[in-house]
Design an enzyme around this catalytic site. Structure first.
Site, mmCIF file in Angstrom:
data_model
loop_
_atom_site.group_PDB
_atom_site.id
_atom_site.type_symbol
_atom_site.label_atom_id
_atom_site.label_comp_id
_atom_site.label_asym_id
_atom_site.label_seq_id
_atom_site.Cartn_x
_atom_site.Cartn_y
_atom_site.Cartn_z
ATOM 1 N N ASP A 109 0.642 -1.009 -0.027
ATOM 2 C CA ASP A 109 0.076 -0.102 0.106
ATOM 3 C C ASP A 109 0.943 1.397 0.161
ATOM 4 O O ASP A 109 1.829 1.273 0.955
ATOM 5 C CB ASP A 109 -0.902 -0.028 1.215
ATOM 6 N N GLU A 201 -2.990 0.026 -3.797
ATOM 7 C CA GLU A 201 -2.634 -1.045 -3.313
ATOM 8 C C GLU A 201 -2.713 -2.396 -3.996
ATOM 9 O O GLU A 201 -3.609 -2.267 -5.120
ATOM 10 C CB GLU A 201 -3.531 -1.180 -1.889
ATOM 11 N N HIS A 592 -24.154 13.918 0.829
ATOM 12 C CA HIS A 592 -25.049 14.200 -0.148
ATOM 13 C C HIS A 592 -26.305 14.236 0.157
ATOM 14 O O HIS A 592 -27.039 14.946 -0.268
ATOM 15 C CB HIS A 592 -24.565 13.362 -1.523
HETATM 16 N N1 DCP Z 1 -8.436 8.160 -1.223
HETATM 17 C C1 DCP Z 1 -9.561 9.120 -1.278
HETATM 18 N N2 DCP Z 1 -10.729 9.222 -0.415
HETATM 19 C C2 DCP Z 1 -10.514 8.628 0.767
HETATM 20 C C3 DCP Z 1 -9.477 7.702 0.805
HETATM 21 C C4 DCP Z 1 -8.393 7.386 0.035
HETATM 22 O O1 DCP Z 1 -9.568 9.809 -2.382
HETATM 23 N N3 DCP Z 1 -11.692 8.723 1.608
HETATM 24 C C5 DCP Z 1 -7.514 8.151 -2.018
HETATM 25 C C6 DCP Z 1 -6.465 9.044 -1.679
HETATM 26 C C7 DCP Z 1 -5.332 8.355 -1.210
HETATM 27 C C8 DCP Z 1 -5.497 6.902 -1.963
HETATM 28 O O2 DCP Z 1 -7.103 6.960 -2.112
HETATM 29 O O3 DCP Z 1 -3.909 8.837 -1.506
HETATM 30 C C9 DCP Z 1 -4.908 5.907 -0.836
HETATM 31 O O4 DCP Z 1 -5.674 5.758 0.048
HETATM 32 P P1 DCP Z 1 -5.057 5.121 1.507
HETATM 33 O O5 DCP Z 1 -6.077 4.769 2.397
HETATM 34 O O6 DCP Z 1 -4.060 4.090 1.057
HETATM 35 O O7 DCP Z 1 -4.304 6.419 1.972
HETATM 36 P P2 DCP Z 1 -3.101 7.141 1.736
HETATM 37 O O8 DCP Z 1 -2.431 6.327 0.576
HETATM 38 O O9 DCP Z 1 -3.280 8.468 1.346
HETATM 39 O O10 DCP Z 1 -2.352 7.062 2.955
HETATM 40 P P3 DCP Z 1 -1.786 5.684 3.739
HETATM 41 O O11 DCP Z 1 -2.007 4.512 3.076
HETATM 42 O O12 DCP Z 1 -0.377 6.068 3.946
HETATM 43 O O13 DCP Z 1 -2.142 5.655 5.078
HETATM 44 MG MG MG Z 2 -1.873 4.181 0.770
#
Ligand code: DCP
Ligand code: MG
Length: 660
Positions: A109, A201, A592
């Site tokens: 991830d 991921e 929404h």
């Molecule tokens: N994403 C989104 N809305 C959300 C959650 C995530 O658009 N509510 C998008 C943005 C993130 C990506 O999906 O960058 C990947 O989600 P992750 O949960 O893996 O979060 P991140 O990669 O940002 O952080 P991390 O995995 O380090 O916790």
């Molecule tokens: Mg992530």
């Protein structure tokens, strides 16, 4: 790591303590955050808004579910429980027999993915708290911002209150897709059949590569991570290595960011690991399930699921109890799933609530016509028809009928749909949907267009091979007792671009293998947690099953794509949210819903759909040339102005903006 949520206790002087939304759930990098402060700010900024009322309504429903579960639990006699314990003992033996410790799975991830990509193209952002998204909603935040409690799915104006120096960067989905492709090229070198989750991921079966190269899972993980880093020009990721996908996913979160965790492939290590793991860590156990298990049954860890197995088998359907028990034993999928094929096709319409029967029948005729048209276009015939209704009070009803023969004719569909609807009248309705399932496989397989659809799905996004572990995904979809209602609420205005949406539904409907499996899946779908109707059904009879004649069946699994155009883009505001973010999507739908309620309440002039309203507001904005800070939001017009539903909060937000 997410600590899950505490039980709902309410202190009158600190009401925010019981106000748990997705905004206050911890993500990686939020360990040191002052949770109470975040909760208070979120509470204060949303109090009085429609969103807040909706959250309260959900909370009340959840409490009701917990009470029902407690009542049912209290009625169990000790002899009931000892009988169920025998069932548990037998199931443990059976489940143990399926334990496969021969595979090595890796879950990878990306760290703060969108934010990291943005920082790569603008290194001046490095080390500064930043979020990707806008004032209405942020997609993610970097680890610097997370220290302030800022996180994905949080409205940007709340995030800015938590972290006044927060920098906003607009979402640039094509850019993330590009980097996602680069990472996938790396993944392919380790497992050509890797299963992509969301953009950032993937699950890889690294058994063969470990064997061929004589390397351990941990060594492969190190190498893969470093390869991702160099191929992307500097992005980091985290990995988990374990015997199955469920465990690997849990493990990849443990040493985030830029870390990895290896769980040894032996039973004793797995059992030690799983026994103290909080249930919320498991993909598939969301907020509602967590609360029901914790507050009604005192099941807090995965180990408790085995210890309290008799309760689970007494109170839940066998498939749910099996899932819980297998989680408690640290079991998960180890095979590589096949491409799933189409499961059902549907059409639905939302309109101003009406009890006018003539109008309802005419809507029904339109929907039957549309559905028939789509089926003909795709060369499909089917024999299970389901009618879905949403009443004026947002109650969801589903009624199904098995037809004598396979059909796609609008006359047939309408004839049976009319009977189903008639049985429900009189009632005031705001949404009607029709779904056809149980396809005639022979026709389907000989129909060249079907191949095209599958190809389309696979080509369009290889991640759709299987977005999640089925074990967790199915349960999540069905365990959230509020999800039917809430998800349906998302269709407030999809009439506006209905044809386009229908196209997307046709292309992206959830898939399964055979009608038999589909039917079985519906029967097996855990019923207890699907809301009042299913609770009632569950109480009536556990043996009432297959879709014969008119009977209540569970959810429309393909509803999501109506809101999520192309599988990821909200058709109401354009925000992009990958399918695996079940809970975040739920929150977004609520968002929404709140907006819609706000519109409905503020009278006829505001009955404008969100889309058209957005346009009007956009114009006003342009005309008045207000000198609001742009907050780097090139694409702000994509977002619904927050004040359409957060009246009070928006004021704060504007004040903030002017102060800056
Ligand atoms: N994403 C989104 N809305 C959300 C959650 C995530 O658009 N509510 C998008 C943005 C993130 C990506 O999906 O960058 C990947 O989600 P992750 O949960 O893996 O979060 P991140 O990669 O940002 O952080 P991390 O995995 O380090 O916790
Ligand atoms: Mg992530």
């Amino acid at each position: 790591m997410d600590e899950g949520e505490s039980s709902s206790t309410n202190s009158p002087s600190r009401p925010w303590e019981s106000y748990n939304t997705v905004f206050t759930n911890a993500k990686a990098g939020m360990e040191g955050v002052d949770k109470e402060k975040v909760q208070r700010i979120v509470y204060e900024m949303s109090k009085g808004s429609k969103y807040f009322q909706n959250e309260e309504r959900k909370e009340a429903l959840m409490k009701q579910e917990i009470e029902l579960m407690r009542d049912r639990c209290a009625k169990l006699s000790s002899s009931d429980l000892s009988n169920y314990q025998k069932v548990v003992d037998r199931r443990i033996l059976e489940l143990e027999a399926t334990r496969d410790l021969s595979r090595v799975w890796l879950h990878v991830d990306m760290d703060a993915f969108y934010a990291a990509v943005e920082t790569l193209s603008n290194p001046s952002l490095k080390g500064k708290p930043m979020a990707v998204g806008g004032l209405s909603m942020i997609s993610t935040a970097n680890y610097e911002a997370r220290k302030f409690g800022v996180r994905a799915a949080m409205p940007g104006f709340i995030a800015r209150k938590l972290c006044p120096d927060l920098i906003f960067v607009p979402v640039d989905f094509p850019k993330y897709t590009h980097y996602s492709d680069l990472t996938r090229k790396v993944f392919k070198n380790y497992d050509p059949n890797f299963i992509a989750g969301s953009l950032d991921e993937a699950y890889l079966d690294i058994t063969e590569v470990c064997r061929e190269r004589g390397l351990s899972g941990g060594e492969i993980a190190e190498e893969l991570r470093s390869s991702v880093h160099s191929e992307t020009g500097g992005l980091t990721c985290s990995a988990g290595v374990a015997a199955n996908r469920l465990l690997a996913k849990v493990c990849s979160d443990i040493n985030k960011p830029n870390g990895q965790f290896v769980l040894q492939n032996d039973r004793s290590s797995v059992m030690t690991f799983i026994s103290s793991l909080p249930i919320r860590k498991i993909g598939g156990i969301g907020k509602v399930t967590e609360h029901i298990l914790k507050d009604a049954l005192e099941i807090k860890t995965c180990g408790d699921m085995v210890l309290k197995g008799s309760l689970l088998y007494a109170l839940f359907t066998q498939s749910s109890a099996d899932f819980f028990l297998s989680v408690g034993l640290g079991l998960g999928k180890t095979d590589t799933p096949e491409v799933r094929s189409r499961k059902s096709i549907s059409s639905e319409r939302t309109f101003a609530a009406t009890g006018d029967e003539r109008l309802l029948y005419s809507k029904l005729a339109e929907i039957a016509e549309m559905l028939s048209h789509d089926m003909k276009k795709e060369g499909l015939t089917a024999r299970t028809l389901t009618l879905k209704l949403k009443t004026a009070s947002f109650e969801i009803r589903s009624r199904a009928v098995s037809l004598q023969r396979y059909t796609c004719s609008s006359e047939d569909i309408l004839k049976h749909a009319t009977k189903l609807l008639k049985a429900e009248l009189p009632v005031s309705i705001r949404l009607i949907g029709l779904r056809m399932s149980q396809f005639n496989e022979e026709i389907r397989h000989s129909d060249p267009s079907q191949g095209t659809i599958t190809k389309f799905i696979v080509q369009k996004d290889s991640s759709r091979q299987n977005l999640d572990d089925n074990d967790s995904f199915d349960l999540e979809a069905s365990t959230n007792c509020l999800s039917n209602d809430e998800r349906l609420s998302s269709y407030a205005s999809h009439d506006t671009s209905y044809d386009q949406l229908k196209e997307d539904v046709v292309k992206y409907e959830e898939q399964s293998v055979t009608p038999e499996q589909e039917c079985k899946k519906e029967e097996e779908r855990p019923q207890v947690l699907e809301g009042d109707a299913l609770l009632r059904k569950h109480k009536e009879s556990k043996s009432e099953t297959s879709a014969q004649n008119t009977e209540a069946v569970s959810v429309f699994p393909q509803m999501e794509p109506l809101l999520w155009v192309n599988g990821y883009k909200c058709n109401l505001c354009g925000i992009e949210l990958p399918p695996s973010f079940v809970e975040e999507r739920q929150e977004h739908s609520d968002f929404h819903l709140a907006q819609r309620l706000q519109n409905e309440e503020s009278g006829p002039s505001s009955s404008t759909t969100p889309t058209s309203k957005r346009r009007i507001l956009g114009k006003e904005k342009a005309n008045s040339k207000q000198k609001k800070q742009k907050l780097n939001q090139k694409d702000d017009s994509k977002h619904i102005p927050i004040h359409t539903f957060f009246t009070k909060s928006n004021q704060n937000s504007n004040d903030e903006t002017q102060k800056k």
